[in-house]
Every structure is written in structure tokens, then in C-alpha cells.
Design an enzyme around this catalytic site. Sequence first.
Site, PDB file in Angstrom:
ATOM      1  N   HIS A  35     -20.959 -43.303   4.024  1.00 40.49           N
ATOM      2  CA  HIS A  35     -20.160 -42.345   4.278  1.00 40.49           C
ATOM      3  C   HIS A  35     -18.500 -42.716   3.208  1.00 40.49           C
ATOM      4  CE1 HIS A  35     -19.919 -42.118   7.633  1.00 40.49           C
ATOM      5  NE2 HIS A  35     -18.393 -41.722   7.554  1.00 40.49           N
ATOM      6  N   HIS A  44     -12.698 -46.257   2.044  1.00 42.18           N
ATOM      7  CA  HIS A  44     -13.140 -46.972   2.258  1.00 42.18           C
ATOM      8  C   HIS A  44     -14.979 -46.442   2.533  1.00 42.18           C
ATOM      9  CE1 HIS A  44     -12.271 -46.075   6.072  1.00 42.18           C
ATOM     10  NE2 HIS A  44     -13.309 -46.028   7.018  1.00 42.18           N
TER      11      HIS A  44
HETATM   12  P1  2AM Z   1     -14.146 -45.214  10.476  1.00 45.79           P
HETATM   13  O1  2AM Z   1     -15.901 -45.249   9.132  1.00 45.79           O
HETATM   14  O2  2AM Z   1     -13.809 -46.278   9.284  1.00 45.79           O
HETATM   15  O3  2AM Z   1     -15.001 -45.773  11.611  1.00 45.79           O
HETATM   16  C1  2AM Z   1     -17.189 -40.622  11.223  1.00 45.79           C
HETATM   17  O4  2AM Z   1     -16.989 -40.948  12.727  1.00 45.79           O
HETATM   18  C2  2AM Z   1     -16.389 -41.278  10.836  1.00 45.79           C
HETATM   19  O5  2AM Z   1     -15.369 -40.750  11.299  1.00 45.79           O
HETATM   20  C3  2AM Z   1     -16.767 -42.392  10.293  1.00 45.79           C
HETATM   21  O6  2AM Z   1     -16.784 -43.498   8.901  1.00 45.79           O
HETATM   22  C4  2AM Z   1     -14.852 -42.842  10.739  1.00 45.79           C
HETATM   23  O7  2AM Z   1     -14.642 -43.558  10.204  1.00 45.79           O
HETATM   24  C5  2AM Z   1     -14.130 -41.425  10.454  1.00 45.79           C
HETATM   25  N1  2AM Z   1     -13.510 -41.258  11.749  1.00 45.79           N
HETATM   26  C6  2AM Z   1     -11.712 -41.168  11.473  1.00 45.79           C
HETATM   27  N2  2AM Z   1     -10.922 -41.393  12.596  1.00 45.79           N
HETATM   28  C7  2AM Z   1     -11.758 -41.049  13.304  1.00 45.79           C
HETATM   29  C8  2AM Z   1     -11.657 -41.332  14.747  1.00 45.79           C
HETATM   30  N3  2AM Z   1     -10.259 -40.728  15.417  1.00 45.79           N
HETATM   31  N4  2AM Z   1     -12.957 -41.372  15.627  1.00 45.79           N
HETATM   32  C9  2AM Z   1     -13.810 -41.543  14.929  1.00 45.79           C
HETATM   33  N5  2AM Z   1     -14.001 -41.375  13.373  1.00 45.79           N
HETATM   34  C10 2AM Z   1     -13.407 -41.397  12.706  1.00 45.79           C
END
Ligand code: 2AM
Length: 188
Positions: A37, A121
Site C-alpha cells: 500500500h 512510497h
Molecule cells: P512504512 O511503510 O514507511 O513503514 C502501517 O504501519 C503503515 O503506516 C506503514 O506503511 C507505515 O509506513 C505507515 N506509518 C507511518 N507512520 C507510522 C508510525 N508512526 N508507525 C507505524 N507505521 C507508520
Amino acid sequence: MMRLFVALAPPPELRATLAGMALGLPGARWVAADNLHLTLCFIGEVSPAEAEDLDGALSALRAPAVEVRLGGIGTFGQGRRVHALWVGAARTPALVHLQKAVERAVTRAGFTPERRKFTPHVTLARLRGADRGRLEGFIGGHNDRPFPAFTAEAVTLYRSHLTHDGAHYEPLADYPLEGGPLESGGVA
Ligand code: 2AM
């Protein structure tokens, strides 16, 4: 409590293509095709009642469908602490506009979304102690790779389930964007 975030789901064929890149990097924990996603807004832990409020706010979202173009490989973390491997998305005005609109809707509903800079991303893998050379090989092998553009016709509210096997993301509801064919759903 429920751990929630709002994201775009690439179409299934594209997710399958991205999941097919999961090779040649010992130490990588690859994200399964169903879980891939593009996060627009991370909300965090909320109660079921708060999730209802969020559903209401997202149902009122008015923003046009956006074309999303993936390409270029990136990482989060420095040096030995590189912890995420991802494919980027073009930071187009339309995508930035959508991200801001989602953030505004979430904020209006009374939540304080995660305020890290929007780096669009799709995370492909979580890394721990990945070999530098292999990582550079992976990036070099895929950095110029083209992916078919797609039109995101809805934003999706996801629930994150943290398990021993890693996170699993459950789509709870889709909120249609203008110009898209999807019907609005509600939080189950
Ligand atoms: P990431 O893909 O860069 O890890 C679910 O956790 C989604 O939310 C993930 O895609 C994650 O990004 C994003 N995300 C953004 N902020 C976050 C946080 N503080 N903790 C966990 N996930 C976060």
C-alpha cells in the site's frame, strides 16, 4: 483499540509485480502482495467509537482520483540502520493534494495524524542487517525499472494487525474519489 491508517491500494496486478521483486536479499522481510500500500496518513490507535468518527470524516472527503506513477527504489534509515526498502511514487501535485485533503479530514475529526514529511512510497520489505552489497545490487537492478501507472479511484482505511509474523493490513472501508466508479463503504 484499533491501529488505523489511510492508504492507496495499487491494483492487484501491480501488487503481484511488486511482490515478485521479493528475491535476492537475505535478511529482508518482504511485504506480502495483499499488504502492499501507499500510506497517505498514519493515525495510530483509536477506539471503535473514534473509528466511526473517522469513517464519517472520510466519507465526507471530496478529492479527485489521482494517477500514481511508481518508480525508483529508496530506503529509510542510515548505514547499518537501513530498515525499510521501498519503491517511490512520483510526488505529483495531485497526489500531494490528496494527501493533504486526507490529513485535513482526519484532523477535522479530532485526530492528530503522524506529521512526518510525506515521502510517497510503497514499502517492499523491512530490513535488519541486510548485506550492503546485496542491497546496492537490488537497488541497481530495479531503480530504473518502469511500472504501469494506475489511477487511484478510492482511498482505503486500513487496520494494522501486529502479529508474530509481522504486520497484516486489513482494508476496512473504501472512500471513492471523484471520477472513480467505486461506491462508498462503511467501517464494518
Ligand atoms: P512504512 O511503510 O514507511 O513503514 C502501517 O504501519 C503503515 O503506516 C506503514 O506503511 C507505515 O509506513 C505507515 N506509518 C507511518 N507512520 C507510522 C508510525 N508512526 N508507525 C507505524 N507505521 C507508520
